[in-house]
Design a protein around this motif. Structure first.
Motif: not given
Ligand code: KG4
Ligand code: ZN
Length: 338
Positions: A85-88, A42-49, A8-12, A34-38
């Motif tokens: 960090i949040g994703a990790l 990569v938006v880190p907070e959205l990745a963590s969520r 979970s280090s980035c966007d997968d 799809v979460v980050h495309q717009e």
């Protein structure tokens, strides 16, 4: 033994189960494109969520697919860094808590080591020492792998990573995030007659000795050219083609140099850009010429995935390692070489 791996280090969000006897039992991946495309990146907070949203259901899925109960897993490996960090923290908190509840060991895995070891998933007899070209969205490195846990960094990028250069160049021509694969497709589809219509891009840092890279200049070169020729028919294809040629030729030259310097016989190409077709064919041709063995992970193991983490965890566990720490520690920046 069986290891559950969590990436979970980035966007997968990647989850898999690897069995030391039977090999990979199951794997599941949730991509956040799809979460980050717009946002174009990569938006880190959205990745963590999003990792939080998916990790439990993916773990259930891989257990079910492998026909296993939670207690059939012997250890839990997770990516502890480098990364966001949040994703990790999502992967690490889940893995450590799950391991603690099951009274099983947890094993912290280095993301880049997992990428390199992914080559051994299909080539278990790949012997040390070997050279690894690690080309991803965040890294461009040449690494000498002397043994499990023993790596020497031979070359690194001074600015953009190669995947980042692909993505930024794609973005400036209006391709959706992450544009690397789409840019490469445009390059591959460039009609023969248009292929050498543009003056060639520079091959950065190939005139100087050494194994470092620099790709930000190529991106700027593409930007200047784009503003000049964007009205021309098939301009994106022509730029993509010249850009890809420059990147690939530069990477091939540096790999050749590294193989000559180290005298090792095997080269592994790892990370997301390892899926690039021209890179694969050019490095393969170089290997044939030099009499070296080239090892590519299959495409799904090149980009971020859970299988490489489960596999790396298995190798480390068999080597006698597990997290002694009860606390949850992640390392957003973490050098692979000692
Ligand atoms: O290893 P990875 O999945 O994630 C990181 O750890 O960074 O690599 C993703 C990167 C992205 O920059 C993506 O655009 C690039 O790999 N990529 C490609 C291709 N497929 C993925 N770049 C060039 N050609 C491709 N075919
Ligand atoms: Zn990666």
């Amino acid at each position: 033994m069986r290891v559950l791996g969590i990436e979970s280090s980035c966007d997968d969000t990647g989850v898999a189960i690897y069995d030391s006897n039977a090999g990979l039992l199951s794997q599941a991946l949730h991509s956040q494109i799809v979460v980050h495309q717009e946002y174009g990146g990569v938006v880190p907070e959205l990745a963590s969520r999003d990792h939080i949203k998916w990790v439990v259901s993916l773990v259930k899925k891989v257990l079910q697919e492998a026909n296993l109960a939670v207690n059939d897993v012997d250890a839990i490996a997770y990516t502890a860094g480098p990364g966001l960090i949040g994703a990790l923290l999502v992967g690490a908190c889940f893995a450590k808590s799950f391991a603690w509840a099951l009274k099983k060991p947890a094993i912290a895995i280095h993301h880049l080591e997992a990428h390199i070891l992914a080559a051994k998933l299909d080539n278990p007899h790949l012997d040390y020492p070997f050279l690894a070209l690690l080309v991803s969205g965040g890294h461009t490195q040449l690494i000498l792998a002397r043994a499990l846990n023993d790596y020497q960094l031979l070359g690194d990028t001074l600015d953009d990573a190669v995947g980042e250069a692909f993505d930024k160049t794609a973005k400036l021509m209006g391709l959706p995030y992450p544009g690397g694969a789409a840019l490469s497709q445009l390059a591959d589809d460039c009609p023969e007659a248009l292929k050498n219509k543009l003056p060639p891009f520079p091959r950065p840092m190939t005139q100087k000795p050494g194994l470092n890279f620099s790709f930000s200049g190529l991106k700027t070169h593409a930007l200047v050219l784009w503003h000049k020729i964007k009205e021309r028919e098939r301009a994106p294809s022509m730029i993509a083609h010249a850009f890809q040629e420059a990147i690939v030729e530069t990477l091939v030259m540096k790999c050749k140099r590294a193989l000559e310097q180290t005298h090792v016989n095997n080269l592994v190409v790892a990370g997301g850009v390892g899926a690039n077709r021209l890179l694969r064919s050019s490095i393969t041709a170089m290997g044939v010429k030099m009499g070296k063995t080239i090892c590519f992970p299959r495409h799904e193991y090149c980009t971020d995935n859970g299988a490489m983490v489960a596999y790396a965890g298995c190798l480390h566990y068999l080597d006698g390692r597990d997290d002694e720490e009860q606390s949850i520690v992640v390392k957003p920046r973490w050098a692979l070489s000692k």
